[in-house]
Structures are given as C-alpha cells and as structure tokens.
Design an enzyme around this catalytic site. Sequence first.
Site, PDB file in Angstrom:
ATOM      1  N   ARG A 113       0.807  -1.229   0.000  1.00 41.48           N
ATOM      2  CA  ARG A 113       0.000   0.000   0.000  1.00 41.48           C
ATOM      3  C   ARG A 113       0.836   1.273   0.000  1.00 41.48           C
ATOM      4  O   ARG A 113       0.328   2.356   0.286  1.00 41.48           O
ATOM      5  CB  ARG A 113      -0.999   0.011   1.163  1.00 41.48           C
ATOM      6  CG  ARG A 113      -2.050  -1.080   1.027  1.00 41.48           C
ATOM      7  CD  ARG A 113      -3.124  -0.962   2.089  1.00 41.48           C
ATOM      8  NE  ARG A 113      -4.155  -2.001   1.889  1.00 41.48           N
ATOM      9  CZ  ARG A 113      -5.094  -2.256   2.760  1.00 41.48           C
ATOM     10  NH1 ARG A 113      -5.170  -1.567   3.904  1.00 41.48           N
ATOM     11  NH2 ARG A 113      -5.988  -3.199   2.521  1.00 41.48           N
ATOM     12  N   LYS A 135       3.596  11.815 -11.935  1.00 49.03           N
ATOM     13  CA  LYS A 135       2.944  10.831 -12.800  1.00 49.03           C
ATOM     14  C   LYS A 135       3.760   9.545 -12.792  1.00 49.03           C
ATOM     15  O   LYS A 135       4.961   9.559 -13.064  1.00 49.03           O
ATOM     16  CB  LYS A 135       2.862  11.340 -14.235  1.00 49.03           C
ATOM     17  CG  LYS A 135       1.688  12.218 -14.553  1.00 49.03           C
ATOM     18  CD  LYS A 135       1.697  12.492 -16.059  1.00 49.03           C
ATOM     19  CE  LYS A 135       0.506  13.290 -16.500  1.00 49.03           C
ATOM     20  NZ  LYS A 135       0.519  13.494 -17.970  1.00 49.03           N
ATOM     21  N   GLU A 177      12.129  17.258 -24.959  1.00 45.98           N
ATOM     22  CA  GLU A 177      11.275  17.848 -23.932  1.00 45.98           C
ATOM     23  C   GLU A 177      11.659  19.306 -23.663  1.00 45.98           C
ATOM     24  O   GLU A 177      10.807  20.122 -23.302  1.00 45.98           O
ATOM     25  CB  GLU A 177      11.347  17.025 -22.642  1.00 45.98           C
ATOM     26  CG  GLU A 177      10.839  15.591 -22.790  1.00 45.98           C
ATOM     27  CD  GLU A 177       9.335  15.498 -23.050  1.00 45.98           C
ATOM     28  OE1 GLU A 177       8.626  16.500 -22.853  1.00 45.98           O
ATOM     29  OE2 GLU A 177       8.874  14.418 -23.461  1.00 45.98           O
ATOM     30  N   LYS A 215       7.939  23.172 -16.107  1.00 47.02           N
ATOM     31  CA  LYS A 215       7.054  22.051 -15.780  1.00 47.02           C
ATOM     32  C   LYS A 215       6.527  22.169 -14.356  1.00 47.02           C
ATOM     33  O   LYS A 215       5.337  21.926 -14.111  1.00 47.02           O
ATOM     34  CB  LYS A 215       7.777  20.716 -15.957  1.00 47.02           C
ATOM     35  CG  LYS A 215       6.859  19.551 -15.608  1.00 47.02           C
ATOM     36  CD  LYS A 215       7.272  18.224 -16.153  1.00 47.02           C
ATOM     37  CE  LYS A 215       6.179  17.190 -15.897  1.00 47.02           C
ATOM     38  NZ  LYS A 215       6.541  15.844 -16.355  1.00 47.02           N
ATOM     39  N   GLU A 225      -3.958  17.252 -13.932  1.00 42.19           N
ATOM     40  CA  GLU A 225      -4.149  17.303 -15.381  1.00 42.19           C
ATOM     41  C   GLU A 225      -5.607  17.486 -15.783  1.00 42.19           C
ATOM     42  O   GLU A 225      -6.137  16.832 -16.670  1.00 42.19           O
ATOM     43  CB  GLU A 225      -3.579  16.017 -16.032  1.00 42.19           C
ATOM     44  CG  GLU A 225      -3.247  16.191 -17.509  1.00 42.19           C
ATOM     45  CD  GLU A 225      -2.528  14.988 -18.092  1.00 42.19           C
ATOM     46  OE1 GLU A 225      -1.810  15.164 -19.063  1.00 42.19           O
ATOM     47  OE2 GLU A 225      -2.705  13.868 -17.564  1.00 42.19           O
ATOM     48  N   ARG A 229      -2.262  21.652 -17.334  1.00 39.46           N
ATOM     49  CA  ARG A 229      -1.193  20.665 -17.396  1.00 39.46           C
ATOM     50  C   ARG A 229      -1.220  19.883 -18.710  1.00 39.46           C
ATOM     51  O   ARG A 229      -0.202  19.320 -19.130  1.00 39.46           O
ATOM     52  CB  ARG A 229      -1.273  19.707 -16.205  1.00 39.46           C
ATOM     53  CG  ARG A 229      -0.125  18.706 -16.157  1.00 39.46           C
ATOM     54  CD  ARG A 229      -0.057  17.971 -14.847  1.00 39.46           C
ATOM     55  NE  ARG A 229       1.020  16.985 -14.850  1.00 39.46           N
ATOM     56  CZ  ARG A 229       1.459  16.345 -13.775  1.00 39.46           C
ATOM     57  NH1 ARG A 229       0.929  16.606 -12.598  1.00 39.46           N
ATOM     58  NH2 ARG A 229       2.427  15.465 -13.869  1.00 39.46           N
ATOM     59  N   ASN A 233       1.361  17.834 -22.906  1.00 38.66           N
ATOM     60  CA  ASN A 233       1.161  16.723 -23.831  1.00 38.66           C
ATOM     61  C   ASN A 233       1.405  17.108 -25.284  1.00 38.66           C
ATOM     62  O   ASN A 233       1.263  16.267 -26.179  1.00 38.66           O
ATOM     63  CB  ASN A 233      -0.266  16.168 -23.688  1.00 38.66           C
ATOM     64  CG  ASN A 233      -0.495  15.534 -22.329  1.00 38.66           C
ATOM     65  OD1 ASN A 233       0.351  14.808 -21.831  1.00 38.66           O
ATOM     66  ND2 ASN A 233      -1.630  15.842 -21.709  1.00 38.66           N
ATOM     67  N   HIS A 236       2.796  14.683 -27.911  1.00 41.87           N
ATOM     68  CA  HIS A 236       2.766  13.345 -27.324  1.00 41.87           C
ATOM     69  C   HIS A 236       1.606  12.476 -27.782  1.00 41.87           C
ATOM     70  O   HIS A 236       1.689  11.255 -27.663  1.00 41.87           O
ATOM     71  CB  HIS A 236       2.751  13.448 -25.792  1.00 41.87           C
ATOM     72  CG  HIS A 236       4.087  13.816 -25.215  1.00 41.87           C
ATOM     73  ND1 HIS A 236       4.723  14.997 -25.498  1.00 41.87           N
ATOM     74  CD2 HIS A 236       4.911  13.137 -24.377  1.00 41.87           C
ATOM     75  CE1 HIS A 236       5.870  15.036 -24.853  1.00 41.87           C
ATOM     76  NE2 HIS A 236       6.013  13.925 -24.174  1.00 41.87           N
ATOM     77  N   HIS A 240       3.496   9.465 -28.916  1.00 44.61           N
ATOM     78  CA  HIS A 240       3.407   8.208 -28.175  1.00 44.61           C
ATOM     79  C   HIS A 240       2.967   7.063 -29.082  1.00 44.61           C
ATOM     80  O   HIS A 240       3.465   5.936 -28.963  1.00 44.61           O
ATOM     81  CB  HIS A 240       2.415   8.347 -27.019  1.00 44.61           C
ATOM     82  CG  HIS A 240       3.032   8.860 -25.759  1.00 44.61           C
ATOM     83  ND1 HIS A 240       2.275   9.236 -24.664  1.00 44.61           N
ATOM     84  CD2 HIS A 240       4.320   9.061 -25.398  1.00 44.61           C
ATOM     85  CE1 HIS A 240       3.074   9.647 -23.696  1.00 44.61           C
ATOM     86  NE2 HIS A 240       4.316   9.550 -24.124  1.00 44.61           N
ATOM     87  N   HIS A 255      11.970   7.818 -27.014  1.00 43.81           N
ATOM     88  CA  HIS A 255      10.819   8.660 -26.685  1.00 43.81           C
ATOM     89  C   HIS A 255      10.909  10.024 -27.362  1.00 43.81           C
ATOM     90  O   HIS A 255       9.952  10.477 -28.003  1.00 43.81           O
ATOM     91  CB  HIS A 255      10.730   8.834 -25.164  1.00 43.81           C
ATOM     92  CG  HIS A 255       9.664   9.792 -24.741  1.00 43.81           C
ATOM     93  ND1 HIS A 255       8.324   9.495 -24.783  1.00 43.81           N
ATOM     94  CD2 HIS A 255       9.740  11.074 -24.274  1.00 43.81           C
ATOM     95  CE1 HIS A 255       7.612  10.530 -24.356  1.00 43.81           C
ATOM     96  NE2 HIS A 255       8.450  11.510 -24.056  1.00 43.81           N
TER      97      HIS A 255
END
Length: 355
Positions: A113, A135, A177, A215, A225, A229, A233, A236, A240, A255
Amino acid sequence: MTLPVGTDYDIRIEPIGATHFDWLRKRDYAGWVVLVDDHTRADCLPLIEAELAGTPTVIIEVPAGERFKHLDTCRFIWEEMFRGGVGRRWCCLNLGGGVIGDMGGFAASTYKRGIDFVQLPTTLLSQVDASVGGKLGIDFYDVKNSIGLFKDPIAVWVDTRFLATLPARELRSGYAEVIKHSLIADRQQWDEIREWTDLSAVNWTDIIPHSVRIKRDIVLEDPFEHGKRKALNFGHTIGHAVESYFLNRENRLLHGEGVAVGMITESWLSADRGTLAEEDLARITDYCLRVYGHQPIPRDCFDELIQLMRQDKKNERGEINFTFLARPGEAVVNQTATADQITRSLEYYNALGTS
C-alpha cells in the site's frame, strides 16, 4: 539549487552527496531499495554507492528500456522487495531514466500500500520532465503509461554528472522535452535554442533548471491534469503512438524521437486549424528535422496509429484529444482532430523525407 514543489517535496539540482543522504537518514527509514537498470548500475551507481554504507540496502536491477516497462517487470521488483525483507518503513531510490522513475515510483507506491520513494533521474529526459509532477505508471495493452497513478516522491535529486554517461542519441532524445517546454511556454527560449544543433556544446546546468521551472509551475497550477497541465502533452498524442508502433521493431524510436515526429505533425494540425502561422510551422519542422532527422512512417500503419491514439487516456467523449500551439510559447489545450486530419498530418511528415 533547490526548487520547491508546493509544500510536498523539493527538486535539488546539484551534485548528489553526503548532505542528501544525511537528510534521508533523518527520516529514520529501516532501509533503502535502490532500483537500477543494467546501464545505471554500471555507470551511475558508483557515483553514489559510498553514501549507501551503514544502512540496510537492497539493490534491484531490471533490464533497460521502454519495452520492459510492464507488469512482468513490476512483479519481479515486488518479488525482490519481498525476498529482501523490505517493509513499509523503507524508501525506494529510483536511479535511472524515465522508465525507472515511472515504473519504480509505481512499484513503490503500490508495494504494501505504498512506500516512500526518491527520484534520481539520470537522463536528460527524466531530469527535465519525467521525474517532475508525480505521474507514475507502466505500459499495458500496447498503450504507454496506461496503468498508473499520481503520487509525489519525497524528493527529486538532479545531478548533471549523470549526463556524461549518456550516448549522444539518448541526450538528443531528452532534448525533445526542452524543445517542447519552449514551444508551450517560453517564446524567448525557443528563439534561442533554434540556433543549437551541437548538443555537446550546450550548458545543461542552465537549461535544466529553466525547463524544470516551466514544468513545475504548470504542475503546481494543475496537479491532476484537468486543464493547463495538458499543455505538457504537446507532441505526445501522435508521438506516443509512433513510439509504441516502432517499439519492438529494428528501427525502434526513442521517446524524444517519437515526440519530435509528434511536434511536427501536431504543429501541422495547429496550422491546419488556423491557430499557428505557417511560418512558425516551417520553423518548427525545420528545426526538428535538423536535430532528429526523418523516420518514414509506413502508410499502411496509419490506421493502427490512430487506433493507438484512440486509447490515449487524455481522450474525452470518444474524441482524440490534442494540445495545439497558438504560437511558439503559447499552447491551446483540449483540441480535437479527426482521423482524416491526423492522416494528412502524417502524410505531411512523410513528404518531408522526399523534399
């Protein structure tokens, strides 16, 4: 340099040393897990290994690369934690790039947990982007980061010495980035970096804090998000999908290389929508091609790419969600595009390889 992220944790951009681990010891953990891949164990762990002495430590090594960012690797991490006697009062140190940070944070946050974790990003990509913002996740069903959660680390330690261990291609991947941050939030920096093509001459000690601030400020305004935010993206949605398509092929893309394709195609969509001037599209296209070159995308995979985009977790009401550019330095979130428009953006990109 220390950059607070609200009241939750700090990003420290400086050589990692005794003061970092003294701070960690004061938190009275029973022990530490250090998650590495085969590259960071050989090249990065020796830079901090002496500081681990005196505290029970379990080192877990996983294979390097996005194609190992899945549940089977997480299962191995959890099994090694159990075998090593790791309890809830332990802390996980994720020493690696974006894959290690995303997957290590996810594994730590779900083990018994949740145990605390620190991000020690070793690639440019993870130092300017992946380690900031909480994230976490893994790839599932051929969709990047489709299983995961939001969970902040207790600290992020950025040490630019790790960048000296990177191949030129990995450094270039992370630089995508930096370009993205400039295009969505800093027109002045975009105008400056357009002159750079020799990344070996870049002063990263100046660039990294600047990019991290962009960022961090966006994350603080919109931690989960829901709105602003989503600007992060940009490049992306298509990027992606392209990265996922090439992941298990011989001409695999990193990436940042996929994001470069995404920034060109999503800039085309922005211009097609009328939000971005044609001259800005031309400048973005030219610069991304100069830095990343051109990777042809097979025409017969366009439908597969669009299906991957339909699985994107940012989508709403069955529409594919994008971030467009109004102009360099200003993003427009919650935009959509049809399959036909996406196809034409990919055709635009492919035609660049013949021009």
